[in-house]
Motif scaffolding. Sequence first.
Motif, PDB file in Angstrom:
ATOM      1  N   LEU A 303      10.562 -72.309  69.912  1.00  0.00           N
ATOM      2  CA  LEU A 303       9.883 -71.063  69.559  1.00  0.00           C
ATOM      3  C   LEU A 303      10.025 -70.766  68.072  1.00  0.00           C
ATOM      4  N   VAL A 304      11.272 -70.972  67.573  1.00  0.00           N
ATOM      5  CA  VAL A 304      11.491 -70.748  66.146  1.00  0.00           C
ATOM      6  C   VAL A 304      10.649 -71.721  65.328  1.00  0.00           C
ATOM      7  N   PHE A 307       7.031 -70.721  65.471  1.00  0.00           N
ATOM      8  CA  PHE A 307       6.786 -69.567  64.615  1.00  0.00           C
ATOM      9  C   PHE A 307       6.731 -69.990  63.147  1.00  0.00           C
ATOM     10  N   THR A 308       7.714 -70.825  62.750  1.00  0.00           N
ATOM     11  CA  THR A 308       7.726 -71.323  61.368  1.00  0.00           C
ATOM     12  C   THR A 308       6.506 -72.189  61.085  1.00  0.00           C
ATOM     13  N   ARG A 310       3.600 -72.029  62.569  1.00  0.00           N
ATOM     14  CA  ARG A 310       2.401 -71.202  62.483  1.00  0.00           C
ATOM     15  C   ARG A 310       2.289 -70.555  61.109  1.00  0.00           C
ATOM     16  N   ARG A 311       3.427 -70.078  60.580  1.00  0.00           N
ATOM     17  CA  ARG A 311       3.400 -69.497  59.248  1.00  0.00           C
ATOM     18  C   ARG A 311       3.006 -70.546  58.210  1.00  0.00           C
TER      19      ARG A 311
END
Length: 671
Positions: A303-304, A307-308, A310-311
Motif C-alpha cells: 500500500l505504501v 501510494f508512493t 501513484r505520486r
Amino acid sequence: MCRILNADARGSVLPIHSRRRPSRAFYPASMVAILLSGILFFFPHKAIAQQVPPFTPPVEITVGIDDNYPPFSFRSPEGRLQGLLVDLWDQWSQVTGTKATLIGMDWGEVLRHMREGRFDVIDTAFRTREREAYLDFSPPYQTIEVPIFFHRDISGIASAKDLQGFVVGVKRGDAVIGVLQEQGVYTLQEFLNYESIAMAAKLGTIRVFSIDKPPALYFLHKYNILDQFRSTLPLYTGELHRAVRKGNTKLLRHIEEGFRKIPPSVYRNLEEKWYGQALQPAIDFALVGKILAGVVLVILLLLVWIFTLRRSVKRRTQELLKEKEYISALFNSIGEGILLFDVDGTVLSCNRSFERLIAFPLSKFLPLPLKTFCGETLPYSEEQAKELIRKTLEEGPQQVDWQARHRRGHLIPMEVTFRAITFGGERRVIASVRDISQRLKYIEALTTSLKEKEALMRELVHRTKNNLQLVSSLLSLYLGDSEDAKTRTVVTELQNRIVSIATVHQMLCSTSEHVGSVDLKPYLEQILELAREGFHFETRQIVLTTEVESIEVPPQTAVVIGLVVNELVINAVKHAFSPAEGGSIRVSLRIVSPANALLEVTDSGRGFPPGFDPRKAETIGLLTLYNFIEQQLKGSLEFFPAQPQGLTASIRFPLPKTTDSNTKPSNHNSA
C-alpha cells in the motif's frame, strides 16, 4: 458424460446409527416407539402369548463373498483374501463371539452356493426382485454407482439405450445384467469377475463394459488403461447389503447388532487403511500466524509502495506532459518543414512550418500514404520515393531536390533531407523540408551575372593579348634594326617576358570553359618552346627537358610561374654554360602533397662561384625572383648543387584552394 477420473467412488461403511444425521431423524423413531407402546397397552394378552424364545448365537457362520471386488474384498498376490469387509468381519467376530468364516469366489458361484444353502450369509449383494425370492436383506451400508465404460475412440454413448449393437462386458451373476436387459440390451458377454473384464479391455477384446465404480477404478489404474476409457453418468445406483437365507431373520438381526457394536473409530481406521489418507500436512498455527503477519506486512508495504508509486506516476505524468508540450512547441517552431514517415512510407506527422509551406492543414488528414506526395508531374514516383526511404534506413542520410504542390496548384521547389531515427522503439524516417525558391532565383541571377562577367573578361583578356602581341611585334622590329649584341640580348629577354604574359592571355582566350584557371603543363611547354627558339638552344648545344604535371591554377599564379621559369632558364643559358661547351636544362613540376607543388630548374653548368650567397646578392634578376616567389606565390626558393655538376633552383609553393589538383602523367619532351 464425464471422465471416470473425476468421479468419487468412495463411500462409508459406517452403520447408519453411527453416522452423523440431522437431529430431526429422532422424530420418526420416537413415533414408532409410542405406537408400539400403545399396542402393548391395549393388547397385552396377545403380545405375551406370541413371545418368541430367546435366540442362541451360533458358534460359527460361513460368509460367501466376491473375491474380486476391491477395495471391499479381493485377493492379495499370495492369494490371501483381504479388503475392508474382510477386516470388518474379523472385528464382528471379536465383538459377537461368533466365528465368521469368509469364503471368497467368483460372484456367480457365490450366488449359486447361497441358493443351494451352502452359505449362512452373503455380503456385497445388490437387492433385486430375483434375489428377494430366496434372501432376506439387511439395511444398505454402501451406495455404489454403476456407469457404462467405453473406449475413448467411441463416441455417442450416453445411456443404456445407446448400447444397441455393442457387445457389453458384464460379470456373471451381476445385477447390471437385469438392468441392461430391461432396457433392451441383450448383446452381453459374461466374465467370471471384474478383473477378467479389465484384462480383456487392456487386450482390446472388449471395448464397452459395465463394472461397479470402485472396482472399476481399481482395475483400470492397475492395468494402466484409465486414460483409454471414458464413462457415462451412472446407469443406476445400487446399494450393498448383507443377506441370509429367506426366513432366517434372527441370524440377520444378530449380524446387524454385531456390526452396530463395532466402535465408529474402528470403521474410520479401516476406511483410512483401505481408502488411504488425504495428503494434507498438519496445520502449524504458529507458522500460519507468522505467514499471516508477513502477508499483512507485505500488504502494508505494498500500500505504501502503491501510494508512493501513484505520486511518482502523477509527478512523472505531469513532467511528461510538460515535455510533450515543449517538444510539440519546438517541433512546430522550427523554420523548416518536418515530415515523419514509417518504414513503409506512410506520412505519420508534420509540423506547422510544412503546413504553412503548402498553405494546407495537412495534420488533420494524417496519416496519409506516400503516393499523396508523388505523382506523374512531380520529380519522384512512389516507387522511387520508397527506394529513397529504404536507402535512408540502410545507408544513412539522403538529400534530394523535391517539389511540393501548393494549395493553389503551383509547385514549390524544396530541398529534402531524409534521416533515420528510432522513435518509441520503432524505426522511423524524418524529413526536413526547406523552401529553395529564393535560392534558385539567386543561383539563376548569379549564373547570369557570371556569364556576363566571363564575357567581359574574355573581351578584356583578348584586348590585352592583342596589345602584348603588338608590343612584342614592335620589339621584334627594333631587334631586327639593332646591331648591338648587348641591346639585342636585353630586347630578347624583354620580349620573352612579354610573350610569357601574352601566352597566359592566349590560353585564356582559347579555352572553351571558364576563364578562371590555367593548366600549367601546356602553358610552361609553350613558354619553354619560345625560349628555346629565341635563344637558339640547338646552336648553343643546349638540351631542354620538361617533366611537368597537369595542374590548374588561377591566371595570376600562372603569370608569376611563367616569369619565374623564363627567368631561371634565361639565367642558365646566359651564365651556366660557356659558348663552346653546351649542356642540359631540366624543368620539372609536380605535386608533392595535397596542398603544395614543387618546381625545379636544373642545369649542368658551372654553378655559383665559391662563397656566393644568392640571398645576399643585389642583382636585379635574383631580387626579382625572390620577390615573385615569396611575395606573390607565397613560396620559397632554394639553390643547391646538382649531381654530378650544375645547379638546381627549387621552388616550393602552395596550391590555391580552388586548384584542381588532379595530376596526370607528364610527357617528357626533349629539344
